[in-house]
Scaffold this motif. Structure first.
Motif, PDB file in Angstrom:
ATOM      1  N   LEU A  19     126.080  66.859  57.743  1.00  0.00           N
ATOM      2  CA  LEU A  19     125.237  66.797  56.375  1.00  0.00           C
ATOM      3  C   LEU A  19     125.734  66.292  55.594  1.00  0.00           C
ATOM      4  O   LEU A  19     124.614  65.547  54.770  1.00  0.00           O
ATOM      5  N   ARG A  20     127.226  66.041  55.422  1.00  0.00           N
ATOM      6  CA  ARG A  20     127.285  65.107  53.536  1.00  0.00           C
ATOM      7  C   ARG A  20     126.310  63.899  54.158  1.00  0.00           C
ATOM      8  O   ARG A  20     126.077  63.496  53.320  1.00  0.00           O
ATOM      9  N   GLU A  21     126.987  63.116  55.447  1.00  0.00           N
ATOM     10  CA  GLU A  21     126.539  61.788  55.285  1.00  0.00           C
ATOM     11  C   GLU A  21     124.816  61.856  56.419  1.00  0.00           C
ATOM     12  O   GLU A  21     124.377  61.016  55.445  1.00  0.00           O
ATOM     13  N   ARG A  22     124.258  62.910  56.422  1.00  0.00           N
ATOM     14  CA  ARG A  22     122.729  62.996  56.927  1.00  0.00           C
ATOM     15  C   ARG A  22     122.322  62.873  54.921  1.00  0.00           C
ATOM     16  O   ARG A  22     120.951  62.278  55.271  1.00  0.00           O
ATOM     17  N   ALA A  23     122.490  63.555  54.526  1.00  0.00           N
ATOM     18  CA  ALA A  23     122.456  63.779  53.157  1.00  0.00           C
ATOM     19  C   ALA A  23     122.576  62.008  52.117  1.00  0.00           C
ATOM     20  O   ALA A  23     121.951  61.654  50.854  1.00  0.00           O
ATOM     21  N   MET A  25     125.362  60.671  50.742  1.00  0.00           N
ATOM     22  CA  MET A  25     126.450  61.100  50.005  1.00  0.00           C
ATOM     23  C   MET A  25     127.425  60.516  50.197  1.00  0.00           C
ATOM     24  O   MET A  25     128.486  61.117  51.423  1.00  0.00           O
ATOM     25  N   ALA A  30     129.891  63.231  46.787  1.00  0.00           N
ATOM     26  CA  ALA A  30     130.229  65.173  47.220  1.00  0.00           C
ATOM     27  C   ALA A  30     130.640  66.064  46.136  1.00  0.00           C
ATOM     28  O   ALA A  30     130.931  66.990  46.000  1.00  0.00           O
ATOM     29  N   GLU A  45     136.777  68.446  55.813  1.00  0.00           N
ATOM     30  CA  GLU A  45     135.726  68.296  56.133  1.00  0.00           C
ATOM     31  C   GLU A  45     136.834  66.972  57.690  1.00  0.00           C
ATOM     32  O   GLU A  45     136.274  66.958  58.747  1.00  0.00           O
ATOM     33  N   ALA A  59     128.229  73.836  49.115  1.00  0.00           N
ATOM     34  CA  ALA A  59     128.241  72.460  49.784  1.00  0.00           C
ATOM     35  C   ALA A  59     126.761  72.128  50.680  1.00  0.00           C
ATOM     36  O   ALA A  59     126.085  71.286  49.980  1.00  0.00           O
ATOM     37  N   TYR A  63     123.426  69.853  50.352  1.00  0.00           N
ATOM     38  CA  TYR A  63     122.757  69.184  50.691  1.00  0.00           C
ATOM     39  C   TYR A  63     121.354  69.183  51.281  1.00  0.00           C
ATOM     40  O   TYR A  63     121.043  69.066  52.704  1.00  0.00           O
TER      41      TYR A  63
END
Length: 280
Positions: A19-23, A25, A30, A45, A59, A63
């Motif tokens: 989700l972080r990578e998709r956002a 960030m 983050a 992670e 989190a 995201y």
């Protein structure tokens, strides 16, 4: 929803990373937004440490994940905080092996190769005791044996794990604990190989060189497709979980090749029974 807190923690870790990578960030960005250190977020992670449900909620808000999707992940995070039975044996099980047991407890299939000893899930009490005595000494011996026997419940639960074992023929010939212990152990394996969820292959010396000569392994697969397969390797002092799909595929091909090179299941049982008679 997965039952093992270890598997839940691993699921949350992978979901938060994706989700972080998709956002779009970075870890730095983050972590600052979540008011935690970059190293802590990285460990979360990578499933090295857990994360509290309230921090998961924060989190997910960061995201832009809301609604039912967010609540499902928060519920999994709550489950990740539960205690697995193996944590009651933390005095005798190293942390790196507790991680493996947590995966094993939830696995749908296990495929393994052993070169020197009987896999823990197939060991008798006497054999397990002697293995621990020889490899780890007397300290905590009975607690370690009890934990090993408790692990074997995955073979008898309502939806038992599907176990595929390839044994180097040396395992059948190396006397562990004396003749009586070995006869009992080999008879036990021949009997349990009749179970519909257990398949044992004996890899004879005559098969020659094979692709797993450098290492034993365990390949774990799970019912839920969201829980990626794992290859687990260990030694006396540490364990290593390989989650990359390429590693899993490579070890899976090795296991298929070993099964082809080994005696078929019926002949393997006959070999176990013959070896047992030799120790009787």
């Amino acid at each position: 929803m997965t039952a093992s807190p270890t598997v839940r923690r691993r699921r949350i870790a992978r979901e938060l990373r994706q989700l972080r990578e998709r956002a779009g960030m970075t870890l730095d960005v983050a972590a600052r937004q979540l008011d935690m250190s970059k190293s802590n977020l990285s460990r979360i992670e990578n499933a090295q440490i857990g994360i509290k449900p309230r921090d998961v909620r924060a989190a997910l808000a960061l995201y832009a994940v809301t609604g039912a999707d967010a609540e499902a992940l928060i519920e999994i995070a709550r489950g990740a905080q539960q205690r697995g039975w193996w944590q009651n044996y933390s005095d005798v099980l190293p942390e790196w092996f507790e991680f493996y047991v947590g995966l094993e407890a939830e696995a749908a299939t296990l495929r393994t190769y052993e070169a020197e000893s009987v896999p823990g899930l197939l060991q008798t009490e006497a054999y397990a005791r002697e293995i621990y005595r020889r490899t780890a000494g007397e300290e905590g011996l009975e607690r370690k044996v009890a934990a090993r026997l408790r692990r074997q419940e995955v073979l008898r639960r309502e939806s038992p794990v599907q176990l595929s074992v390839v044994l180097n023929e040396a395992v059948l010939l190396r006397p562990v604990g004396g003749a009586a212990v070995m006869a009992e152990q080999l008879t036990h394996m021949a009997r349990i190989a009749q179970s519909p969820n257990v398949t044992i292959y004996v890899l004879p010396f005559m098969a020659g060189a094979h692709p797993a000569m450098s290492t034993p392994y365990v390949i774990l697969q799970f019912t839920d497709a969201a829980d990626a397969s794992v290859v687990y390797l260990d030694n006396l002092t540490m364990g290593l979980a390989l989650e990359d799909a390429g590693h899993v595929r490579g070890y899976s091909l090795v296991h298929e090749e070993l099964c082809r090179m080994a005696l078929d299941p019926a002949d393997s049982v006959a070999r176990l029974e013959a070896a047992s008679r030799n120790f009787a």
